[in-house]
Design a protein around this motif. Structure first.
Motif, short mmCIF file in Angstrom:
data_model
loop_
_atom_site.label_atom_id
_atom_site.label_comp_id
_atom_site.label_asym_id
_atom_site.label_seq_id
_atom_site.Cartn_x
_atom_site.Cartn_y
_atom_site.Cartn_z
N ASP A 238 0.81 -1.18 0.11
CA ASP A 238 -0.08 0.06 -0.04
C ASP A 238 1.00 1.36 0.04
N VAL A 239 1.97 1.26 0.49
CA VAL A 239 2.81 2.38 0.60
C VAL A 239 4.29 2.38 -0.03
N LEU A 240 5.06 1.47 0.51
CA LEU A 240 6.47 1.48 0.07
C LEU A 240 6.59 1.08 -1.47
N VAL A 241 5.99 0.28 -1.99
CA VAL A 241 5.90 0.10 -3.46
C VAL A 241 5.60 1.22 -4.13
N PRO A 242 4.25 1.84 -3.88
CA PRO A 242 3.81 3.08 -4.69
C PRO A 242 4.82 4.33 -4.51
N LEU A 243 5.38 4.48 -3.40
CA LEU A 243 6.09 5.62 -2.96
C LEU A 243 7.40 5.26 -3.68
N PHE A 244 7.86 4.33 -3.89
CA PHE A 244 9.26 3.94 -4.77
C PHE A 244 8.68 4.71 -6.08
N VAL A 245 7.69 4.24 -6.90
CA VAL A 245 7.18 4.48 -7.97
C VAL A 245 7.24 5.98 -8.25
N ALA A 246 6.57 6.55 -7.34
CA ALA A 246 6.38 8.13 -7.28
C ALA A 246 7.71 8.85 -7.30
N SER A 247 8.44 8.44 -6.42
CA SER A 247 9.54 9.25 -6.06
C SER A 247 11.12 9.03 -6.64
N ARG A 248 11.14 7.45 -7.00
CA ARG A 248 12.43 7.12 -7.31
C ARG A 248 13.34 7.97 -8.39
N ARG A 249 12.52 8.64 -9.36
CA ARG A 249 13.20 9.31 -10.58
C ARG A 249 13.63 10.75 -9.99
N TYR A 250 13.44 11.15 -8.48
CA TYR A 250 14.01 12.35 -8.29
C TYR A 250 15.48 12.28 -7.57
N GLY A 251 15.76 10.80 -7.58
CA GLY A 251 17.04 10.46 -6.84
C GLY A 251 17.23 11.26 -5.31
N GLY A 252 16.06 11.23 -4.61
CA GLY A 252 15.99 11.81 -3.20
C GLY A 252 15.70 13.03 -3.13
N GLU A 253 15.77 13.83 -4.19
CA GLU A 253 15.53 15.30 -4.24
C GLU A 253 14.14 15.73 -4.13
N LEU A 254 13.44 15.45 -3.21
CA LEU A 254 12.08 15.64 -3.11
C LEU A 254 11.42 15.70 -1.57
N GLN A 255 10.63 16.27 -1.49
CA GLN A 255 9.99 16.37 0.05
C GLN A 255 8.58 15.68 0.22
N PHE A 256 8.60 14.72 1.39
CA PHE A 256 7.28 14.14 1.39
C PHE A 256 6.46 14.85 2.52
N LEU A 257 5.24 14.85 2.13
CA LEU A 257 4.16 15.69 3.05
C LEU A 257 3.20 14.52 3.52
N VAL A 258 3.27 14.29 4.68
CA VAL A 258 2.42 13.15 5.45
C VAL A 258 1.36 13.50 5.94
N SER A 259 0.32 12.87 5.65
CA SER A 259 -1.01 13.22 6.40
C SER A 259 -1.14 12.08 7.41
N ASN A 260 -1.62 12.09 8.27
CA ASN A 260 -2.12 10.87 9.29
C ASN A 260 -0.58 10.09 9.53
N ILE A 261 0.28 11.13 9.86
CA ILE A 261 1.71 10.40 10.10
C ILE A 261 1.75 9.61 11.17
N GLN A 262 2.61 8.55 11.11
CA GLN A 262 2.86 7.42 11.94
C GLN A 262 4.39 7.50 12.18
N PRO A 263 4.87 8.18 13.28
CA PRO A 263 6.31 8.22 13.51
C PRO A 263 6.99 6.88 13.61
N TRP A 264 6.37 5.85 14.46
CA TRP A 264 6.73 4.63 14.66
C TRP A 264 7.16 3.69 13.29
N TRP A 265 6.01 4.23 12.18
CA TRP A 265 6.30 3.56 10.96
C TRP A 265 7.47 4.22 10.31
N LEU A 266 7.66 5.44 9.98
CA LEU A 266 8.62 6.03 9.63
C LEU A 266 9.90 5.74 10.19
N GLY A 267 9.95 5.30 11.47
CA GLY A 267 11.22 4.87 12.23
C GLY A 267 11.52 3.24 11.55
#
Length: 520
Positions: A238-267
């Motif tokens: 649901d998240v990591l594969v689609p996030l890879f597809v959406a962001s990989r082309r930027y080579g890390g040069e992009l900003q994530f804006l996260v709604s309903n953020i889960q700090p433990w998940w990001l950790g």
């Protein structure tokens, strides 16, 4: 002395009385016929599994504290989404499956008139204080709400995000037609508990727009956590594969804006998230800034379960699941790129890892399975990965094996860390779950460049037979259970079933796995 009855009036009264009597008799006959036929059609088969409403099925999902899904105690398939998306009368209709496979993205693009620019000031940092957005040469909104799972919008130009309002606004260079979209920024559009983001294209530059407090020199991807995250399989699908597809082309040069953020998940997935974005994720719901970007992607698009359709990757980058698993091996510095080749090393034993579940859908004869695998020529180990185990630790362990064996469930997600060309054996529980099993793991495993083998459990190998007896519809007629609704399928075939593998019947599957490694 009585009054005399006139002949005409008496005949009329007599006819009326008989007409009324005839009408009443006819009505009673029709009513009796209706009752007889309705009772015939209302009779159900003995011991039929009753059907519950979608609301009752929603209650099957067990949430852990903090709104996350407990990986051990909840049913590990996307129950909420399927209850909403798939009719309760039939699970995984072949027609719907075909429709999803053949679907092609349909996008709605709304262009914004060209804007003249002058003297944009370059910066060295990804963001800077500003009172307005940096001028943009183009402006458009491209939204897709027709995919099999997800709704997304790509917004280019003078784009302004207001976190507390959950809004994304495009300010045009000149007069334009005003448009507005509502996007749920989670990959499954029917997921409850996820707030929608309002995407607006204003009608003119003079229309009220939030004033920028920070302007970024990198694009942004806006997405939501929560939903079914917290379940290992859904974390990736649901998240990591689609996030890879959406962001990989930027080579890390992009900003994530996260709604309903889960700090433990990001950790937990910090290593992956950090490779996709060099910057700290913004807690959008508590962000009081008005952030301005030249490009914002709102929502993540899931192509299919735990996989990628290369042709649908944005920006002309034909990403695949093999690219994602390679990315994971690089992220966790996994040493093995390929499994043991018995053609090159015929005297070595390939290694087989058996995933043993702690709860439902367990193997109840693990020692026998281990002995059968050892007799077939494998070095065998058993693992029961903890839900709180560090991902890098699990990844290194799994990468050291050549074959992964397990009953359908979240543990098979660890196939992501196997070397390319390794083997995955999915044991499908009894109950006509093959379509679901192939969709959740069979197709993704093949897309990863792994060899997929499937072993379907017979009724005699299921503990449901001992529990319910051979005449119960759960055993005798699985189709009737599927017709009763997803909640019953989940309750019995996923929530109450363990398996006792018939070693003689399973032997050919082990032989197939070994034969594959002989040809590596």
């Amino acid at each position: 002395m009585g009054s005399e009855v006139k002949p005409g009036r008496g005949l009329k009264s007599w006819a009326q009385r008989h007409l009324n009597a005839g009408f009443a008799a006819g009505f009673l006959l029709v009513l009796l016929t209706y009752l007889i036929f309705s009772q015939q059609f209302a009779i159900s088969a003995p011991n039929a599994v009753t059907r519950k409403s979608a609301r009752a099925a929603d209650k099957q999902v067990i949430k852990a504290p903090g709104g996350t899904v407990n990986e051990d105690d909840r049913i590990e398939v996307n129950m909420l989404e399927r209850v909403n998306r798939v009719s309760n009368d039939r699970l995984y209709k072949e027609g719907e499956r075909k429709r999803e496979q053949e679907w092609q993205p349909k996008e709605t693009e709304v262009p914004v008139p060209h804007k003249e620019t002058s003297g944009a000031v370059p910066t060295e940092s990804p963001k800077r204080d500003a009172t307005d957005a940096k001028p943009s040469e183009t402006g458009k909104v491209v939204c897709s709400k027709n995919g099999p799972y997800s709704d997304t919008c790509d917004v280019d130009g003078d784009v302004r995000t207001n976190g507390t309002a959950l809004s994304v606004t495009l300010v045009p260079a000149s007069w334009s037609e005003r448009h507005e979209w509502k996007i749920r920024p989670y990959t499954r559009r029917f997921m409850t508990g996820i707030q929608e983001v309002t995407v607006t294209q204003l009608g003119s530059p003079q229309e009220d727009a939030p004033q920028c407090t920070i302007t970024h020199d990198v694009p942004a991807v806006l997405f939501a956590l929560g939903g079914l995250t917290g379940n290992y399989w859904h974390d990736f699908s649901d998240v990591l594969v689609p996030l890879f597809v959406a962001s990989r082309r930027y080579g890390g040069e992009l900003q994530f804006l996260v709604s309903n953020i889960q700090p433990w998940w990001l950790g937990k997935y910090e290593a992956i998230v950090r490779r996709l974005s060099k910057y700290d994720a913004v807690d959008l719901d508590r962000d009081k800034q008005v952030r301005c970007f030249r490009h914002v992607t709102v929502g993540l698009r899931m192509h299919k379960e735990l996989s990628i359709v290369p042709e649908w990757a944005p920006g002309g980058h034909r990403l695949s699941m093999a690219d994602f698993t390679r990315f994971l091996r690089e992220t966790y510095a996994l040493p093995r790129e390929a499994p043991l080749s018995l053609r090159q090393f015929p005297d070595k034993k390939p290694r087989l890892l058996l995933i043993h579940r702690a709860h439902y859908r367990r193997f109840v004869n693990v020692p026998e399975i281990m002995q059968a695998a050892a007799s077939a020529g494998f070095e065998v180990a058993v693992a029961n990965p903890r839900g709180d185990a560090p991902v890098d630790e699990i990844a290194r362990q799994v990468n050291s094996y050549d074959v992964l064996l397990g009953v359908h469930g979240a543990g098979l997600t660890n196939a992501l860390f196997l070397p390319a060309g390794a083997v995955v054996i999915q044991v499908v529980p009894y109950g006509k779950l093959e379509d679901m099993a192939r969709k959740d793991f069979g197709e993704p495993v093949a897309d990863m460049g792994l060899r997929y083998l499937e072993y379907s459990v017979a009724a005699e190998e299921s503990t449901l037979l001992e529990m319910l007896g051979p005449e119960h519809p759960v055993i005798k007629d699985p189709e009737s259970v599927h017709r009763s609704g997803w909640d019953k399928v989940a309750e019995f075939y996923l929530g109450k079933q363990d398996v006792r593998i018939d070693i003689n019947r399973f032997a050919p599957t082990l032989a197939q796995a070994l034969d594959h490694l002989r040809h590596q």
